[in-house]
Motif scaffolding. Structure first.
Motif, PDB file in Angstrom:
ATOM      1  N   VAL A  20       0.823  -1.215   0.000  1.00 12.42           N
ATOM      2  CA  VAL A  20       0.000   0.000   0.000  1.00 12.42           C
ATOM      3  C   VAL A  20       0.857   1.265   0.000  1.00 12.42           C
ATOM      4  CG1 VAL A  20      -1.715   1.323   1.313  1.00 12.42           C
ATOM      5  CG2 VAL A  20      -1.911  -1.157   1.166  1.00 12.42           C
ATOM      6  N   LEU A  21       0.433   2.228  -0.817  1.00 14.15           N
ATOM      7  CA  LEU A  21       0.988   3.581  -0.781  1.00 14.15           C
ATOM      8  C   LEU A  21      -0.059   4.473  -0.124  1.00 14.15           C
ATOM      9  CD1 LEU A  21       2.701   5.674  -3.498  1.00 14.15           C
ATOM     10  CD2 LEU A  21       0.531   6.477  -2.594  1.00 14.15           C
ATOM     11  N   VAL A  22       0.362   5.334   0.791  1.00 14.81           N
ATOM     12  CA  VAL A  22      -0.552   6.273   1.450  1.00 14.81           C
ATOM     13  C   VAL A  22      -0.186   7.691   1.015  1.00 14.81           C
ATOM     14  CG1 VAL A  22      -1.352   7.224   3.646  1.00 14.81           C
ATOM     15  CG2 VAL A  22      -0.930   4.768   3.439  1.00 14.81           C
ATOM     16  N   ALA A  23      -1.168   8.414   0.459  1.00 17.98           N
ATOM     17  CA  ALA A  23      -0.964   9.792   0.023  1.00 17.98           C
ATOM     18  C   ALA A  23      -1.874  10.708   0.835  1.00 17.98           C
ATOM     19  CB  ALA A  23      -1.277   9.930  -1.464  1.00 17.98           C
TER      20      ALA A  23
ATOM     21  N   ALA B 222      -1.368   8.384  11.283  1.00 20.19           N
ATOM     22  CA  ALA B 222      -2.435   7.549  11.846  1.00 20.19           C
ATOM     23  C   ALA B 222      -2.876   6.479  10.849  1.00 20.19           C
ATOM     24  CB  ALA B 222      -3.617   8.420  12.255  1.00 20.19           C
ATOM     25  N   LEU B 223      -3.011   6.860   9.581  1.00 26.21           N
ATOM     26  CA  LEU B 223      -3.416   5.896   8.549  1.00 26.21           C
ATOM     27  C   LEU B 223      -2.377   4.783   8.412  1.00 26.21           C
ATOM     28  CD1 LEU B 223      -4.674   8.354   5.779  1.00 26.21           C
ATOM     29  CD2 LEU B 223      -6.088   6.808   7.142  1.00 26.21           C
TER      30      LEU B 223
ATOM     31  N   VAL C 272       2.636  -1.202   4.324  1.00 23.61           N
ATOM     32  CA  VAL C 272       2.728   0.160   3.780  1.00 23.61           C
ATOM     33  C   VAL C 272       4.136   0.330   3.214  1.00 23.61           C
ATOM     34  CG1 VAL C 272       2.593   2.626   4.259  1.00 23.61           C
ATOM     35  CG2 VAL C 272       1.021   1.045   5.406  1.00 23.61           C
ATOM     36  N   VAL C 273       4.235   0.423   1.896  1.00 25.62           N
ATOM     37  CA  VAL C 273       5.544   0.460   1.237  1.00 25.62           C
ATOM     38  C   VAL C 273       5.981   1.872   0.851  1.00 25.62           C
ATOM     39  CG1 VAL C 273       5.405  -1.907   0.403  1.00 25.62           C
ATOM     40  CG2 VAL C 273       4.476  -0.053  -1.005  1.00 25.62           C
ATOM     41  N   ALA C 274       5.049   2.850   0.941  1.00 26.09           N
ATOM     42  CA  ALA C 274       5.411   4.225   0.584  1.00 26.09           C
ATOM     43  C   ALA C 274       4.424   5.204   1.190  1.00 26.09           C
ATOM     44  CB  ALA C 274       5.441   4.386  -0.934  1.00 26.09           C
ATOM     45  N   GLU C 275       4.936   6.401   1.498  1.00 26.21           N
ATOM     46  CA  GLU C 275       4.117   7.500   1.996  1.00 26.21           C
ATOM     47  C   GLU C 275       4.496   8.750   1.216  1.00 26.21           C
ATOM     48  OE1 GLU C 275       4.347   8.133   6.266  1.00 26.21           O
ATOM     49  OE2 GLU C 275       5.283   6.153   6.465  1.00 26.21           O
ATOM     50  N   VAL C 276       3.482   9.511   0.766  1.00 24.47           N
ATOM     51  CA  VAL C 276       3.757  10.765   0.067  1.00 24.47           C
ATOM     52  C   VAL C 276       2.811  11.846   0.588  1.00 24.47           C
ATOM     53  CG1 VAL C 276       4.616   9.616  -2.010  1.00 24.47           C
ATOM     54  CG2 VAL C 276       2.200  10.250  -1.871  1.00 24.47           C
ATOM     55  N   ALA C 277       3.199  13.109   0.387  1.00 28.80           N
ATOM     56  CA  ALA C 277       2.399  14.233   0.873  1.00 28.80           C
ATOM     57  C   ALA C 277       1.837  15.081  -0.258  1.00 28.80           C
ATOM     58  CB  ALA C 277       3.250  15.111   1.790  1.00 28.80           C
ATOM     59  N   SER C 278       2.142  14.723  -1.507  1.00 27.48           N
ATOM     60  CA  SER C 278       1.725  15.532  -2.657  1.00 27.48           C
ATOM     61  C   SER C 278       1.174  14.642  -3.759  1.00 27.48           C
ATOM     62  CB  SER C 278       2.923  16.324  -3.175  1.00 27.48           C
ATOM     63  OG  SER C 278       2.742  16.698  -4.522  1.00 27.48           O
TER      64      SER C 278
ATOM     65  N   PRO D 211     -15.395   4.093  10.559  1.00 29.13           N
ATOM     66  CA  PRO D 211     -14.708   3.298  11.585  1.00 29.13           C
ATOM     67  C   PRO D 211     -13.384   2.748  11.048  1.00 29.13           C
ATOM     68  CG  PRO D 211     -17.020   2.684  11.435  1.00 29.13           C
ATOM     69  CD  PRO D 211     -16.754   3.614  10.289  1.00 29.13           C
ATOM     70  N   PRO D 212     -12.346   2.676  11.903  1.00 31.71           N
ATOM     71  CA  PRO D 212     -11.004   2.265  11.463  1.00 31.71           C
ATOM     72  C   PRO D 212     -10.956   0.915  10.734  1.00 31.71           C
ATOM     73  CG  PRO D 212     -10.909   3.125  13.689  1.00 31.71           C
ATOM     74  CD  PRO D 212     -12.361   3.053  13.326  1.00 31.71           C
ATOM     75  N   ASP D 213     -11.770  -0.057  11.151  1.00 35.54           N
ATOM     76  CA  ASP D 213     -11.714  -1.372  10.505  1.00 35.54           C
ATOM     77  C   ASP D 213     -12.170  -1.319   9.052  1.00 35.54           C
ATOM     78  OD1 ASP D 213     -14.322  -0.877  11.649  1.00 35.54           O
ATOM     79  OD2 ASP D 213     -14.840  -2.931  11.111  1.00 35.54           O
ATOM     80  N   ARG D 214     -12.946  -0.282   8.705  1.00 37.98           N
ATOM     81  CA  ARG D 214     -13.407  -0.168   7.314  1.00 37.98           C
ATOM     82  C   ARG D 214     -12.262   0.114   6.356  1.00 37.98           C
ATOM     83  NH1 ARG D 214     -18.912   3.150   6.966  1.00 37.98           N
ATOM     84  NH2 ARG D 214     -20.100   1.806   8.340  1.00 37.98           N
ATOM     85  N   LEU D 215     -11.238   0.806   6.833  1.00 34.79           N
ATOM     86  CA  LEU D 215     -10.110   1.143   5.971  1.00 34.79           C
ATOM     87  C   LEU D 215      -9.409  -0.115   5.478  1.00 34.79           C
ATOM     88  CD1 LEU D 215      -8.142   3.142   4.658  1.00 34.79           C
ATOM     89  CD2 LEU D 215      -6.902   3.221   6.830  1.00 34.79           C
ATOM     90  N   ALA D 216      -9.041  -1.002   6.383  1.00 31.36           N
ATOM     91  CA  ALA D 216      -8.360  -2.237   5.996  1.00 31.36           C
ATOM     92  C   ALA D 216      -9.262  -3.103   5.117  1.00 31.36           C
ATOM     93  CB  ALA D 216      -7.927  -3.018   7.231  1.00 31.36           C
TER      94      ALA D 216
END
Length: 201
Positions: A4-7, A16-17, A29-35, A107-112
């Motif tokens: 997963v990449l989180v942007a 938190a995500l 989670v293999v990558a995080e970006v802010a843009s 709810p948090p469980d919905r994300l996964a």
């Protein structure tokens, strides 16, 4: 393992995500970006299976980035996160071929579960939002009219919009007049407000 990449541009929210997703045994989670500009190159580099993307990102909005991923990296599914539960926004997300659309206050469980569903090829959409979209009014503006209104909302003047969209200034003014009339708006500012409140921008 689902890669997963989180942007997300807000550092605390992104943290938190990432923390929530890392609690899942089958998600990495293999990558995080802010843009939004970083999404496609980073998704390609990290070989992400799913990109979890905030709809409002600097540089390039989440839906534009999701469309690019769909076109240039179809193996990477997309899940849009938003705090704006407007039906028009959902329609835009579905038009962008996103795999899922989730409200940030879910709810948090919905994300996964949404990540798992999207990677399995299912469309994961918040139920209440889907019902609201069913009853919502279609956007009366054409794609080009939306482009002109979006750039107007971003503060570009008529001449700048004309140059960026390869139009004449007169054509841009005509588009803006048509937009105001179609939306029954008092002026351009009111047209922007109506379009934003409806989730069309």
């Amino acid at each position: 393992m689902i890669r997963v990449l989180v942007a997300e541009d807000m550092h605390i929210v992104r943290g938190a995500l990432v923390a929530l997703l890392r609690l899942e045994p089958d998600i990495d989670v293999v990558a995080e970006v802010a843009s939004g500009l970083e999404i496609l190159p980073m998704a390609r580099q990290a070989a992400a299976d799913v990109a979890v993307i905030d709809i409002d990102l600097p540089g390039k909005d989440g839906l534009t980035a999701a469309t690019e991923l769909h076109e240039q990296l179809p193996g990477c599914r997309t899940l849009i996160l938003t705090s704006l539960g407007r039906p028009g926004t959902l329609r835009r997300a579905l038009d962008a071929k996103v795999g899922g659309f989730l409200l940030k206050d879910a709810p948090p469980d919905r994300l996964a579960n949404a990540v798992r569903g999207v990677v399995a090829g299912r469309r994961m959409v918040d139920g209440d939002l889907a019902l609201a979209a069913w009853d919502s009014v279609d956007c009366p503006l054409t794609v080009r009219e939306l482009d002109v209104l979006r750039m107007t909302a971003q503060g570009y003047g008529t001449v700048e919009i004309a140059a960026r969209l390869y139009l004449s200034a007169g054509t841009v003014r005509n588009y803006l007049t048509t937009i105001v009339a179609k939306l029954n708006a008092r002026n351009r500012v009111d047209a922007i407000r109506i379009a934003q409140d409806s989730g069309w921008l």
